[in-house]
Structures are given as C-alpha cells and as structure tokens.
Design an enzyme around this catalytic site. Structure first.
Site, mmCIF file in Angstrom:
data_model
loop_
_atom_site.group_PDB
_atom_site.id
_atom_site.type_symbol
_atom_site.label_atom_id
_atom_site.label_comp_id
_atom_site.label_asym_id
_atom_site.label_seq_id
_atom_site.Cartn_x
_atom_site.Cartn_y
_atom_site.Cartn_z
ATOM 1 N N ASP A 39 -24.325 42.007 38.533
ATOM 2 C CA ASP A 39 -24.863 43.440 37.820
ATOM 3 C C ASP A 39 -26.154 43.585 38.113
ATOM 4 O O ASP A 39 -27.060 42.544 38.234
ATOM 5 C CB ASP A 39 -24.653 43.482 36.464
ATOM 6 C CG ASP A 39 -24.699 45.012 36.069
ATOM 7 O OD1 ASP A 39 -23.710 45.209 35.508
ATOM 8 O OD2 ASP A 39 -25.781 45.550 35.742
ATOM 9 N N SER A 73 -27.127 44.044 45.045
ATOM 10 C CA SER A 73 -26.545 45.245 45.030
ATOM 11 C C SER A 73 -25.498 45.603 45.984
ATOM 12 O O SER A 73 -25.244 45.034 47.073
ATOM 13 C CB SER A 73 -27.774 46.424 45.299
ATOM 14 O OG SER A 73 -27.445 47.611 45.705
ATOM 15 N N VAL A 74 -24.535 46.440 45.377
ATOM 16 C CA VAL A 74 -23.332 46.531 46.141
ATOM 17 C C VAL A 74 -23.543 47.214 47.399
ATOM 18 O O VAL A 74 -22.912 47.472 48.490
ATOM 19 C CB VAL A 74 -22.200 46.984 45.222
ATOM 20 C CG1 VAL A 74 -21.828 45.997 44.258
ATOM 21 C CG2 VAL A 74 -22.647 48.326 44.753
ATOM 22 N N ASN A 100 -16.015 46.878 40.141
ATOM 23 C CA ASN A 100 -16.501 47.792 38.921
ATOM 24 C C ASN A 100 -17.822 48.467 38.911
ATOM 25 O O ASN A 100 -17.825 49.609 38.290
ATOM 26 C CB ASN A 100 -16.328 46.916 37.798
ATOM 27 C CG ASN A 100 -16.654 47.638 36.586
ATOM 28 O OD1 ASN A 100 -15.583 48.359 35.987
ATOM 29 N ND2 ASN A 100 -17.558 47.199 35.805
ATOM 30 N N SER A 152 -10.615 56.809 39.557
ATOM 31 C CA SER A 152 -10.934 57.685 38.204
ATOM 32 C C SER A 152 -9.993 59.046 38.191
ATOM 33 O O SER A 152 -9.642 59.356 39.291
ATOM 34 C CB SER A 152 -12.349 58.198 38.320
ATOM 35 O OG SER A 152 -12.347 59.134 37.285
ATOM 36 N N TYR A 165 -18.792 61.770 42.350
ATOM 37 C CA TYR A 165 -17.994 60.821 41.920
ATOM 38 C C TYR A 165 -16.403 60.976 42.292
ATOM 39 O O TYR A 165 -15.947 60.073 42.848
ATOM 40 C CB TYR A 165 -18.231 60.792 40.365
ATOM 41 C CG TYR A 165 -17.727 59.837 39.573
ATOM 42 C CD1 TYR A 165 -18.257 58.584 39.430
ATOM 43 C CD2 TYR A 165 -16.451 60.199 38.688
ATOM 44 C CE1 TYR A 165 -17.500 57.684 38.820
ATOM 45 C CE2 TYR A 165 -15.938 59.380 37.835
ATOM 46 C CZ TYR A 165 -16.253 58.041 37.801
ATOM 47 O OH TYR A 165 -15.823 56.977 36.977
ATOM 48 N N GLY A 166 -15.852 62.155 42.093
ATOM 49 C CA GLY A 166 -14.731 62.457 42.576
ATOM 50 C C GLY A 166 -14.195 61.908 43.967
ATOM 51 O O GLY A 166 -13.361 61.492 44.455
ATOM 52 N N LYS A 169 -14.312 58.272 44.169
ATOM 53 C CA LYS A 169 -13.096 57.626 43.459
ATOM 54 C C LYS A 169 -11.798 57.899 44.273
ATOM 55 O O LYS A 169 -10.749 56.748 44.290
ATOM 56 C CB LYS A 169 -13.102 58.157 42.153
ATOM 57 C CG LYS A 169 -14.181 57.743 41.366
ATOM 58 C CD LYS A 169 -14.206 56.119 41.136
ATOM 59 C CE LYS A 169 -15.202 55.594 40.189
ATOM 60 N NZ LYS A 169 -15.601 53.915 40.348
ATOM 61 N N ALA A 197 -12.759 54.790 29.442
ATOM 62 C CA ALA A 197 -13.257 53.810 28.491
ATOM 63 C C ALA A 197 -14.443 54.318 27.918
ATOM 64 O O ALA A 197 -15.370 54.879 28.558
ATOM 65 C CB ALA A 197 -13.125 52.453 28.838
ATOM 66 N N ARG A 200 -21.312 52.441 28.563
ATOM 67 C CA ARG A 200 -22.564 53.191 28.959
ATOM 68 C C ARG A 200 -22.562 54.137 29.933
ATOM 69 O O ARG A 200 -23.248 55.299 29.624
ATOM 70 C CB ARG A 200 -23.443 51.935 29.615
ATOM 71 C CG ARG A 200 -24.854 52.426 29.833
ATOM 72 C CD ARG A 200 -25.715 51.441 30.533
ATOM 73 N NE ARG A 200 -25.269 50.881 31.739
ATOM 74 C CZ ARG A 200 -25.763 50.166 32.478
ATOM 75 N NH1 ARG A 200 -27.011 49.434 32.515
ATOM 76 N NH2 ARG A 200 -25.200 49.612 33.764
#
Length: 299
Positions: A39, A73-74, A100, A152, A165-166, A169, A197, A200
């Site tokens: 993380d 960092s990914v 994730n 997502s 984001y879409g 994903k 879920a 945060r």
C-alpha cells in the site's frame, strides 16, 4: 466441504492498507498464506502517504500469521519488480496476486481534466499490468499462479461521472481474459472480481445502513475462492453484501448483409436481427468472432 487453505503459498495484495485489500490480506493470512501487504498509503484520489501497510502487517503478526509491508507504487514497474524479488527471496516464490490498488477522481467527462483521466487509468489498469508482469515469470517457472483483477460495475455497465474509472476497469476485464489464455499451459489462472463494498473509496457514496451492509468481509469469500488452488479461470464475478453474481461477454449470431443491404441503411433495417440474442454464444477467445462470421459465410 473441505476448507480452502493457503498453507505454503505466498500472496501479494496491492492496496491492502485498508478496505477490501486489508480484508483479503487478513483472511489469506488466517488461512495460512504468507502475505505481502502492499500500500502506498495514499488517499482515495492518490495523494498523500501513510503507514497503512505496516499497520495491517502488525494485525497479521499479532494473530500469529506471517506478513511483510511494501510501500511500492503500482505505477512504477521497478518498484513492483523489487516487491516480488523481496517476497521470493524471503519466502521462495509468489503464488497469488490480488490487484486491488486503486483511486477515484470522479467528474463528468465534460469537466474531467485529461490528467485525471490518465492517472486513474495508470493506477488501475497499468498498475495491475505492472504488478502482474512482475509476478508472471515467477509463476510460469513454478508452474502455478493465481491472479485476480479488480473490475467494477462502472466498467462493465457504465456509471455517470466515472469515465476514467470505467475505462480502466473494463480494460482490466480484457487484460484478464487474455492472460487467462496465455497462462493456461503453466497453470496460471486469472479471474476478475467486480466488488461492491463500503470502503474508504466509497465512503460518502452509500447511506450509513447500506455502508454497513456492504462490509468488505462480505466480498472476501469470492476473492479467496478465485485465487484458490481449485479456482476457475476467466470468470467475472460480482460480489457485494454476501451476494455473488457472474457477468459474461456474449456474441449474437448476427445477420449477414449483401447487395443493397450492405449499407448503413441496411444495418438500420436489420438492426433487430443483428441484436437478436437467440442462440448467442459465450466466446472463449477473440478468434471465435471470426469463426462465427466464417460459419455464417459458409451457410
């Protein structure tokens, strides 16, 4: 029904400092895995840092498990490669990767800065590709790997204000489908989860009661099954509030157009036949679209 265990397995969970990632890491450790808790510690828009990973490691070790923290960092491939090398040096391999890590920078497309689009895609899609690439040769060499991508409903079905984001994903679902094909001969299984879920990332988007109903631990059973020894491959699984679903990318039989119908007007006139879902198929690779066209031509 025998218990699903992860003894002698090494798992990496990115974005595991809180929310879903933390829940995955804790349960993997409880079931015997040695866990790399990755993380960066950033806020949900990707800014700032904290010691979130170390806090989860301390939870795991306090419960008798084995874990190490990683703050890479990914978005930086070298940092992902270093993370995998550390895990391999310490524990002999890497068997499980749960991609994730993610951020949100929601705005309507009209108001979205190009930088916000690019950064969200980089974290989710490119970051998952980097983490997976860092693990891939290790998994191939040991003839075993389980990889889970996080998609997502925003990617699968769309969501206002989440173009960045879409796009990322749905890209992850496509990445998983190709890696499923490429990993088959070396026993690497690749799946996709689309979780809902209260974390945060989603705090403030759910009413309080719904936030509690959609607790991260109610997604964990699907995620852990999808990285278990007997996991399927090429599945897209929705999970939230204890409800589990499957999504599919299908293909209709279609309609062949010739002559005067082979025009935009012909497509419009035959639209009902083109979109008719009777006899639709579930392709297992992109080649099946071409094969179906070939069968139509033969007929």
């Amino acid at each position: 029904m025998s218990a699903i265990r992860f003894d002698n397995r090494v798992a990496i969970v990115t974005g595991a400092g809180g929310g879903l990632g933390r829940a995955y890491a804790l349960e993997l450790a409880r079931r015997g895995a040695r866990v790399v808790v990755n993380d960066l510690g950033a806020s949900r828009d990707g800014s700032g840092q904290s010691d979130a990973a170390q806090a989860v490691v301390e939870e795991i070790t306090a419960a008798g498990g084995m874990a190490m923290a990683n703050g890479g960092s990914v978005t930086e491939y070298d940092q992902m490669a270093e993370m995998v090398a550390r895990a391999r040096d310490a524990w002999g391999g890497v068997h499980i990767l749960i991609n994730n890590a993610g951020i949100l920078r929601d705005k309507s497309f009209a108001k979205m800065d190009p930088a916000d689009f690019e950064f969200v895609v980089r974290v989710h899609l490119v970051g998952s590709a980097f983490a997976t690439k860092a693990c891939w040769d290790v998994m191939r060499e040991q003839n075993y790997g389980r990889v889970l991508m996080t998609a997502s409903s925003s990617g699968l079905f769309g969501n206002f204000g989440q173009a960045n984001y879409g796009a990322a994903k749905l890209g992850l679902a496509g990445l998983a489908k190709t890696l499923h094909l490429e990993g088959t001969k070396t026993n690497i299984r690749v799946n996709t989860i689309a979780p809902v879920a209260g974390t945060r990332m989603t705090e403030g988007l759910f009413p309080t009661e719904a936030f509690e109903a959609f607790a991260p631990d109610k997604v964990v059973p699907a995620a852990l099954y999808l990285v278990s020894e007997d996991a399927p491959s090429n599945a897209i699984v929705g999970a939230g509030a204890g409800v589990f679903q499957c999504s599919y990318v299908t293909l209709t039989q279609g309609q062949m157009l010739v002559g005067d119908d082979l025009t935009p007007e012909g497509v419009a006139a035959h639209w009902d036949r083109i979109t008719d879902r009777t006899g639709e198929i579930l392709p297992q690779s992109g080649a099946e679209q071409t094969m179906l066209i070939g069968k139509t031509l033969q007929r």
